[in-house]
Design an enzyme around this catalytic site. Structure first.
Site, short mmCIF file in Angstrom:
data_model
loop_
_atom_site.label_atom_id
_atom_site.label_comp_id
_atom_site.label_asym_id
_atom_site.label_seq_id
_atom_site.Cartn_x
_atom_site.Cartn_y
_atom_site.Cartn_z
N THR A 102 0.90 -1.34 -0.13
CA THR A 102 -0.03 0.13 -0.18
C THR A 102 1.06 1.44 -0.13
OG1 THR A 102 -0.73 -0.27 2.53
CG2 THR A 102 -1.89 -1.00 1.44
N ASP A 103 2.44 1.13 0.12
CA ASP A 103 2.81 2.05 0.52
C ASP A 103 4.22 2.06 -0.39
OD1 ASP A 103 3.82 4.39 0.83
OD2 ASP A 103 4.54 4.14 2.57
N LEU A 104 3.60 2.01 -1.84
CA LEU A 104 5.19 1.41 -3.10
C LEU A 104 5.64 2.53 -3.79
CD1 LEU A 104 6.84 -0.92 -4.11
CD2 LEU A 104 5.06 -1.08 -5.90
N ASN A 112 11.44 2.22 -1.46
CA ASN A 112 11.26 1.10 -0.44
C ASN A 112 10.99 0.60 -1.76
OD1 ASN A 112 10.48 2.66 1.56
ND2 ASN A 112 7.86 2.22 1.19
#
Length: 241
Positions: free
Chosen positions: A166-168, A172
């Site tokens: 959900t936080d690509l 990251n």
């Protein structure tokens, strides 16, 4: 996964990577300092400590809230069940991804400590040696299209394991010294229901859209060496291969 349980604390650990006695002390930064096992640190919402465990270098992270609410409640989360704590969920998610062959840090140990109706949490994961995130890399140089294709392929493997990151974003995604692609930071990510071979799903598209916005944001903010018309197309090509 082994479990150590006390009245107000649970530790989950992989006994192939860390001993039980070390797992009990692994979440105290002072322990690592006392034994001269601190390799370095990094600043984010808090301090991530890089330490040398019995088997491999590791990253020790304490869970902290972000956003406006995080300014009021820094590191406490509402407690429901031990297996619903963020540390346990991330530990198990990483185990799932390692088994699926996705390049992610190995989970070593995780902890949740109950504080009345809330809890605090920590996690110890493999430190990827010689790795740098895409932001740092692209600030100094451009990347060939085959690297972008590998990034796309690794995201596809992530999605084939039904994991919704959900936080690509490009902070990251890491490259190590061998240009191996790694994906990190799975806090608050989750496994989607296995619906078999389906068309391109909404959540998969959402992950890629978020990643594209991250490239665009850093292009404007840090002037990274990235060209959407060619580099993003190469990433999409790798994803759909």
């Amino acid at each position: 996964m082994k479990t150590l349980t006390s009245h107000k604390q649970v530790i989950w650990f992989d006994d192939a990577l860390i001993s039980e006695s070390l797992a009990e002390q692994a979440f105290d930064p002072d322990f690592w300092h006392k034994h001269n096992k601190v390799l370095g640190s990094a600043q984010g919402r808090g301090t991530t400590w890089f330490v040398q465990t019995e088997q491999l270098p590791a990253a020790l992270r304490h869970y902290r809230r972000g956003g406006l609410f995080g300014k009021i409640v820094k590191d406490h989360y509402w407690f429901t069940q031990w297996h619903n704590t963020r540390s346990c969920e991330e530990f198990q998610l990483l185990q799932h991804l390692v088994k699926a062959g996705v390049n992610v840090p190995k989970p070593i140990a995780a902890r949740a400590v109950k504080r009345t109706v809330c809890y605090q949490a920590d996690i110890l994961t493999q430190k990827i040696e010689g790795a740098e995130d895409l932001v740092g890399i692209l600030q100094s140089r451009s990347l060939p299209h085959d690297i972008y294709q590998r990034i796309g392929q690794q995201i596809r493997k992530l999605h084939q394991a039904n994991v919704n990151h959900t936080d690509l974003n490009i902070h990251n995604i890491l490259l190590d010294n061998d240009n191996k692609v790694w994906i990190i930071d799975f806090d608050k990510c989750h496994i989607e229901p296995d619906l078999g071979e389906t068309n391109f799903s909404v959540w998969q598209k959402s992950n890629l859209d978020r990643l594209l916005r991250s490239f665009q944001k850093e292009l404007g903010k840090r002037h990274i060496n990235w060209v959407q018309s060619t580099d993003w197309v190469a990433l999409e090509t790798g994803y759909h291969q």
